[in-house]
Design a protein around this motif. Structure first.
Motif, PDB file in Angstrom:
ATOM      1  N   MET A   1      40.972  39.957  41.965  1.00 12.82           N
ATOM      2  CA  MET A   1      39.780  39.593  41.243  1.00 12.82           C
ATOM      3  C   MET A   1      38.933  38.688  42.123  1.00 12.82           C
ATOM      4  O   MET A   1      39.451  37.813  42.795  1.00 12.82           O
ATOM      5  CB  MET A   1      40.130  38.851  39.962  1.00 12.82           C
ATOM      6  CG  MET A   1      40.843  39.667  38.940  1.00 12.82           C
ATOM      7  SD  MET A   1      41.168  38.654  37.483  1.00 12.82           S
ATOM      8  CE  MET A   1      41.029  39.891  36.247  1.00 12.82           C
ATOM      9  N   ASN A   2      37.645  38.909  42.057  1.00 13.83           N
ATOM     10  CA  ASN A   2      36.716  38.104  42.815  1.00 13.83           C
ATOM     11  C   ASN A   2      35.841  37.319  41.837  1.00 13.83           C
ATOM     12  O   ASN A   2      35.194  37.906  40.988  1.00 13.83           O
ATOM     13  CB  ASN A   2      35.856  39.003  43.709  1.00 13.83           C
ATOM     14  CG  ASN A   2      35.042  38.218  44.691  1.00 13.83           C
ATOM     15  OD1 ASN A   2      35.233  37.007  44.828  1.00 13.83           O
ATOM     16  ND2 ASN A   2      34.138  38.890  45.363  1.00 13.83           N
ATOM     17  N   PHE A   3      35.828  35.996  41.952  1.00 14.88           N
ATOM     18  CA  PHE A   3      35.114  35.157  41.002  1.00 14.88           C
ATOM     19  C   PHE A   3      34.026  34.359  41.701  1.00 14.88           C
ATOM     20  O   PHE A   3      34.216  33.895  42.814  1.00 14.88           O
ATOM     21  CB  PHE A   3      36.062  34.160  40.332  1.00 14.88           C
ATOM     22  CG  PHE A   3      37.233  34.785  39.660  1.00 14.88           C
ATOM     23  CD1 PHE A   3      37.070  35.591  38.554  1.00 14.88           C
ATOM     24  CD2 PHE A   3      38.509  34.566  40.131  1.00 14.88           C
ATOM     25  CE1 PHE A   3      38.155  36.165  37.918  1.00 14.88           C
ATOM     26  CE2 PHE A   3      39.602  35.139  39.500  1.00 14.88           C
ATOM     27  CZ  PHE A   3      39.426  35.939  38.398  1.00 14.88           C
ATOM     28  N   ASP A   4      32.906  34.177  41.001  1.00 19.14           N
ATOM     29  CA  ASP A   4      31.921  33.236  41.502  1.00 19.14           C
ATOM     30  C   ASP A   4      32.358  31.835  41.067  1.00 19.14           C
ATOM     31  O   ASP A   4      33.314  31.668  40.313  1.00 19.14           O
ATOM     32  CB  ASP A   4      30.512  33.591  41.024  1.00 19.14           C
ATOM     33  CG  ASP A   4      30.348  33.525  39.511  1.00 19.14           C
ATOM     34  OD1 ASP A   4      31.216  32.949  38.824  1.00 19.14           O
ATOM     35  OD2 ASP A   4      29.353  34.049  39.013  1.00 19.14           O
ATOM     36  N   ASP A   5      31.680  30.818  41.558  1.00 16.96           N
ATOM     37  CA  ASP A   5      32.091  29.437  41.286  1.00 16.96           C
ATOM     38  C   ASP A   5      32.062  29.094  39.802  1.00 16.96           C
ATOM     39  O   ASP A   5      32.953  28.401  39.308  1.00 16.96           O
ATOM     40  CB  ASP A   5      31.192  28.465  42.048  1.00 16.96           C
ATOM     41  CG  ASP A   5      31.466  28.459  43.544  1.00 16.96           C
ATOM     42  OD1 ASP A   5      32.536  28.950  43.955  1.00 16.96           O
ATOM     43  OD2 ASP A   5      30.607  27.956  44.290  1.00 16.96           O
TER      44      ASP A   5
END
Length: 65
Positions: A1-5
């Protein structure tokens, strides 16, 4: 999973609150108890953003990614 801040912050907050809840209740912290607490918090949360954060955090903990 790739998350923004922002999303990472919401997930971190949800997991942290669940851990504090478990410690306060003197419940051993395991993957299962953490997922159960996150799902419980999702159900009792009144706002959509909080529900999504708890749901996504439970999924993250459940899958261990």
């Amino acid at each position: 999973m790739n998350f923004d801040d922002d999303k990472a912050g919401l997930l971190l907050n949800a997991i942290g609150m669940a851990v504090v809840d478990l410690i306060a209740a003197q419940v051993p912290i395991t993957r299962d108890t953490l997922v159960e607490r996150l799902e419980h918090n999702r159900k009792v949360t009144g706002n959509v953003i909080g529900k999504g954060a708890n749901r996504d955090a439970a999924e993250l903990v459940r899958k261990g990614q």
